[in-house]
Design a protein around this motif. Structure first.
Motif, PDB file in Angstrom:
ATOM      1  N   ALA A 190      38.698  55.022 102.110  1.00  0.00           N
ATOM      2  CA  ALA A 190      39.906  54.180 102.445  1.00  0.00           C
ATOM      3  C   ALA A 190      39.871  54.221 103.979  1.00  0.00           C
ATOM      4  O   ALA A 190      39.813  55.743 104.421  1.00  0.00           O
ATOM      5  N   ASN A 191      40.050  53.406 104.788  1.00  0.00           N
ATOM      6  CA  ASN A 191      40.275  53.478 106.314  1.00  0.00           C
ATOM      7  C   ASN A 191      41.566  52.647 106.505  1.00  0.00           C
ATOM      8  O   ASN A 191      41.599  51.438 106.611  1.00  0.00           O
ATOM      9  N   PHE A 192      42.858  53.417 106.787  1.00  0.00           N
ATOM     10  CA  PHE A 192      44.014  52.917 107.212  1.00  0.00           C
ATOM     11  C   PHE A 192      44.024  52.723 108.639  1.00  0.00           C
ATOM     12  O   PHE A 192      44.328  54.027 109.207  1.00  0.00           O
ATOM     13  N   SER A 193      43.691  51.722 109.334  1.00  0.00           N
ATOM     14  CA  SER A 193      43.464  51.482 110.816  1.00  0.00           C
ATOM     15  C   SER A 193      44.868  51.817 111.500  1.00  0.00           C
ATOM     16  O   SER A 193      46.061  51.812 110.962  1.00  0.00           O
ATOM     17  N   SER A 194      45.076  51.767 112.899  1.00  0.00           N
ATOM     18  CA  SER A 194      45.924  52.070 113.614  1.00  0.00           C
ATOM     19  C   SER A 194      47.305  51.062 113.467  1.00  0.00           C
ATOM     20  O   SER A 194      46.909  49.902 113.410  1.00  0.00           O
ATOM     21  N   VAL A 208      39.705  59.460 102.709  1.00  0.00           N
ATOM     22  CA  VAL A 208      40.602  58.630 103.265  1.00  0.00           C
ATOM     23  C   VAL A 208      40.921  58.941 104.640  1.00  0.00           C
ATOM     24  O   VAL A 208      40.960  60.280 105.074  1.00  0.00           O
ATOM     25  N   PHE A 209      40.875  57.992 105.406  1.00  0.00           N
ATOM     26  CA  PHE A 209      41.065  58.043 106.957  1.00  0.00           C
ATOM     27  C   PHE A 209      42.601  57.345 107.192  1.00  0.00           C
ATOM     28  O   PHE A 209      42.662  56.392 107.102  1.00  0.00           O
ATOM     29  N   MET A 210      43.276  58.153 107.877  1.00  0.00           N
ATOM     30  CA  MET A 210      44.569  57.599 108.502  1.00  0.00           C
ATOM     31  C   MET A 210      44.559  57.774 109.978  1.00  0.00           C
ATOM     32  O   MET A 210      44.485  58.659 110.562  1.00  0.00           O
ATOM     33  N   GLN A 211      44.432  56.224 110.740  1.00  0.00           N
ATOM     34  CA  GLN A 211      44.202  56.439 112.204  1.00  0.00           C
ATOM     35  C   GLN A 211      45.743  56.335 112.792  1.00  0.00           C
ATOM     36  O   GLN A 211      46.652  56.489 112.148  1.00  0.00           O
ATOM     37  N   ASP A 212      45.548  56.227 114.158  1.00  0.00           N
ATOM     38  CA  ASP A 212      46.881  56.324 114.986  1.00  0.00           C
ATOM     39  C   ASP A 212      48.092  55.564 114.568  1.00  0.00           C
ATOM     40  O   ASP A 212      47.833  54.494 114.279  1.00  0.00           O
TER      41      ASP A 212
HETATM   42  C1  LIG Z   1      38.397  53.021 110.775  1.00  0.00           C
HETATM   43  O1  LIG Z   1      38.420  51.769 111.339  1.00  0.00           O
HETATM   44  C2  LIG Z   1      38.480  51.736 112.733  1.00  0.00           C
HETATM   45  C3  LIG Z   1      38.807  50.449 113.126  1.00  0.00           C
HETATM   46  O2  LIG Z   1      40.122  49.750 112.557  1.00  0.00           O
HETATM   47  C4  LIG Z   1      37.277  52.266 113.017  1.00  0.00           C
HETATM   48  O3  LIG Z   1      37.227  52.121 114.634  1.00  0.00           O
HETATM   49  C5  LIG Z   1      36.806  53.479 112.679  1.00  0.00           C
HETATM   50  O4  LIG Z   1      35.534  53.805 113.015  1.00  0.00           O
HETATM   51  C6  LIG Z   1      36.877  53.445 111.036  1.00  0.00           C
HETATM   52  N1  LIG Z   1      36.558  54.825 110.629  1.00  0.00           N
HETATM   53  C7  LIG Z   1      35.889  54.923 109.478  1.00  0.00           C
HETATM   54  C8  LIG Z   1      35.605  56.267 109.261  1.00  0.00           C
HETATM   55  O5  LIG Z   1      35.491  54.080 108.664  1.00  0.00           O
END
Ligand SMILES: *[C@@H]1O[C@H](CO)[C@@H](O)[C@H](O)[C@H]1NC(C)=O
Ligand SMILES: *[C@@H]1O[C@H](CO)[C@@H](O)[C@H](O)[C@H]1NC(C)=O
Ligand SMILES: *[C@@H]1O[C@H](CO)[C@@H](O)[C@H](O)[C@H]1NC(C)=O
Ligand SMILES: *[C@@H]1O[C@H](CO)[C@@H](O)[C@H](O)[C@H]1NC(C)=O
Length: 238
Positions: A190-194, A208-212
């Protein structure tokens, strides 16, 4: 108009009235984060309410990230909650409901690529409204813009592969939809973007990735690692 035929009718896509799936959450109910491959943070993510556990590796970067509950690292409690989360995943992931590939107004589209018209590839949810039910995405699900889960009842989304929230995309609950009745069972990361908002309990088979600034209300349970980067809070609702 864009319509890719599916084996189900539009009526079925928006129908509800299915009996709820009975789920035994075991010890997961007091945990907001469970990961196998460690929980890592960079920056000031949080606050994260509820307990956290990892069965492998360690919990790093808190502080500066803020954890409010008990941390269980490679102990019996962690092993138990991981087993309980895996059991939920194993129950939910095979459930068959409505195969989501496309809607006539184009708000759900399938990006082909390595996939095909039957729903392999990336399925984009853009502004779509869902009523209670079980929805299957064969491969990657990307929530591109806000989606709305509308109505009292159970919502279950399964994906064959990754689950993504685009920057700023939110899962919005309306008309009696309750976060404690929303579940995702995702076959990969899962990638929950900024700036995105996830609502529900996420049972995933990988990282699971939780961005800014990404926030979650519910709980995140991962068969891989969990990485936070200046993320917002995770608020436990079980
Ligand atoms: C998660 O999504 C962001 C864009 O929204 C991207 O920059 C980033 O590389 C992605 N990270 C992963 C681990 O997929
Ligand atoms: C699906 O969303 C991604 C990410 O926003 C975008 O790159 C892609 O073009 C979209 N595909 C379709 C068919 O809309
Ligand atoms: C998504 O929903 C939030 C909360 O209602 C709202 O502030 C935001 O503008 C919405 N985004 C879009 C692209 O409609
Ligand atoms: C997860 O975070 C850790 C610690 O910041 C970092 O070493 C690792 O490369 C990250 N993993 C991925 C897949 O981004």
């Amino acid at each position: 108009m864009k319509f890719i035929s599916t084996s189900v009718s539009l009526a079925a896509l928006f129908a509800s009235g299915l009996a709820d799936v009975e789920i035994d959450f075991g010890t997961t109910t007091s945990f907001s984060l469970v990961a196998v491959g460690g929980i890592n943070n960079v920056g000031t993510s949080g606050p994260i309410t509820g307990d956290v556990a990892t069965t492998g590796h360690t919990v790093n970067g808190f502080p500066a990230g803020a954890l409010e509950g008990t941390v269980n690292t490679r102990n019996a409690v962690a092993d138990q909650v991981r087993a309980d989360a895996l059991a939920v995943y194993n129950q939910l992931h095979p459930l068959q409901g409505t195969l989501v590939t496309a809607t006539p107004d184009g708000t759900i589209t399938v990006e082909k690529g390595p996939g095909d018209l039957d729903g392999h590839g990336t399925t984009n949810f853009s502004g779509a409204v869902f009523t209670p039910g079980i929805y299957n995405v064969l491969s990657i699900l990307e929530v591109v813009t806000n989606i709305t889960l509308s109505g009292a009842g159970q919502f279950i989304f399964t994906t064959g592969s990754h689950t993504r929230l685009s920057p700023g995309a939110q899962i919005i609950l309306a008309d009696g939809a309750d976060v404690s009745n929303v579940f995702f069972a995702s076959g990969d990361s899962a990638n929950f973007s900024s700036g995105s908002l996830f609502q529900g309990r996420f049972f995933g088979d990988s990282a699971v990735f939780m961005q800014d600034g990404a926030t979650a209300i519910g709980g995140l349970y991962s068969g891989g690692l969990m990485n936070f980067t200046n993320a917002g809070g995770v608020t436990l609702v079980s």
